[in-house]
Scaffold this active site. Sequence first.
Site, PDB file in Angstrom:
ATOM      1  N   GLU A   1       0.735  -1.176   0.150  1.00 56.57           N
ATOM      2  CA  GLU A   1      -0.016  -0.070  -0.119  1.00 56.57           C
ATOM      3  C   GLU A   1       1.016   1.173  -0.091  1.00 56.57           C
ATOM      4  O   GLU A   1       0.537   2.379  -0.453  1.00 56.57           O
ATOM      5  CB  GLU A   1      -0.931   0.018   1.397  1.00 56.57           C
ATOM      6  CG  GLU A   1      -2.005  -1.152   0.863  1.00 56.57           C
ATOM      7  CD  GLU A   1      -2.762  -1.678   2.169  1.00 56.57           C
ATOM      8  OE1 GLU A   1      -2.414  -0.880   3.319  1.00 56.57           O
ATOM      9  OE2 GLU A   1      -3.415  -2.696   2.181  1.00 56.57           O
TER      10      GLU A   1
ATOM     11  N   SER B   1      -5.067 -11.984   3.201  1.00 54.19           N
ATOM     12  CA  SER B   1      -6.126 -12.676   3.407  1.00 54.19           C
ATOM     13  C   SER B   1      -5.799 -13.838   4.291  1.00 54.19           C
ATOM     14  O   SER B   1      -6.419 -14.805   4.144  1.00 54.19           O
ATOM     15  CB  SER B   1      -6.823 -13.173   2.278  1.00 54.19           C
ATOM     16  OG  SER B   1      -7.482 -11.855   1.508  1.00 54.19           O
TER      17      SER B   1
ATOM     18  N   GLU C   1       3.719 -11.219   0.238  1.00 53.28           N
ATOM     19  CA  GLU C   1       2.427 -10.622   0.318  1.00 53.28           C
ATOM     20  C   GLU C   1       1.957 -10.467  -1.306  1.00 53.28           C
ATOM     21  O   GLU C   1       2.024  -9.239  -1.947  1.00 53.28           O
ATOM     22  CB  GLU C   1       2.034  -9.250   1.118  1.00 53.28           C
ATOM     23  CG  GLU C   1       2.535  -9.461   2.570  1.00 53.28           C
ATOM     24  CD  GLU C   1       1.883  -8.461   3.368  1.00 53.28           C
ATOM     25  OE1 GLU C   1       1.035  -8.759   4.212  1.00 53.28           O
ATOM     26  OE2 GLU C   1       1.900  -7.098   3.074  1.00 53.28           O
TER      27      GLU C   1
HETATM   28  P1  PGA Z   1      -5.161  -8.650   4.781  1.00 57.62           P
HETATM   29  O1  PGA Z   1      -3.906  -7.664   4.760  1.00 57.62           O
HETATM   30  O2  PGA Z   1      -4.789  -9.648   5.845  1.00 57.62           O
HETATM   31  O3  PGA Z   1      -6.321  -7.950   5.179  1.00 57.62           O
HETATM   32  O4  PGA Z   1      -5.133  -9.347   3.433  1.00 57.62           O
HETATM   33  C1  PGA Z   1      -2.365  -8.009   4.779  1.00 57.62           C
HETATM   34  C2  PGA Z   1      -1.574  -6.927   5.007  1.00 57.62           C
HETATM   35  O5  PGA Z   1      -1.768  -6.010   4.086  1.00 57.62           O
HETATM   36  O6  PGA Z   1      -0.576  -7.051   5.290  1.00 57.62           O
END
Ligand code: PGA
Length: 252
Positions: free
Chosen positions: A97, A213, A167
Amino acid sequence: MRKPIIAGNWKMFKTVPEALELVENLKPALAGEHRVESVLCPPFTALYAVEEALRGTSMALGAQDLFWEKQGAYTGEVSPVMLASIGCKYVIVGHSERRQYFGETDETVNKKVKAALAHGLLPIICVGESLEQREAGKTEDLVRGQVRKALDGLEAAGAAKVVIAYEPIWAIGTGRNASAADADKVAGLIRRTIAGVFDARLADGVRIQYGGSVKPENIAEFMQQPEIDGALVGGASLDAQSFVRIVRYEQK
Ligand code: PGA
């Protein structure tokens, strides 16, 4: 033996009272948990309050980002010295992000990793491919490149302390997790990449998390994989019951 590490990335959720409520609900179950290292990563505004609430427990504190300078005219930024001074042990670096919305690059990730280590913080370095990159068969090259650039110029002593979170971007917040076997394959690639830059012994000690997730229903499957040593959990870490269930996954 690598100690499993499960971290909750709270992202931009939880005011201070909400953060404290979550910690109080986690404490009875996790305060004395030693099988897994559990880490809470609240937003900057709640770090100090959460640190106070965690004192005397086995849960560790992590920040979600940092800047690489010690201090200076950098409006809005938070330095590694500041984070270390309030008891942060970990800091997430290069979350997708931040790469996507805030201009984080492999170069800035590398600077942040070095700054974190220089001030005694342990970086949790995030890497992972987009859906487009996966479909184009670019996952391996991309992840290998991200790992190499993040670790560029590090001394072995520093590299031995990092945690890498694999990730896949398409799995974050979508409810669509990677399969445990696929995630393990990429975790293995990450370990081999570290071995190539440093050596196999060092790489063997580095903890590699899966993120995207993760929930109580799928954590055990990830933790059963030989190359996966933990998880970086977003959404499912915001609820005490669900985070406790994740940390208490069924053992291998
Ligand atoms: P999520 O996010 O478990 O909501 O998919 C994981 C993360 O961004 O570290």
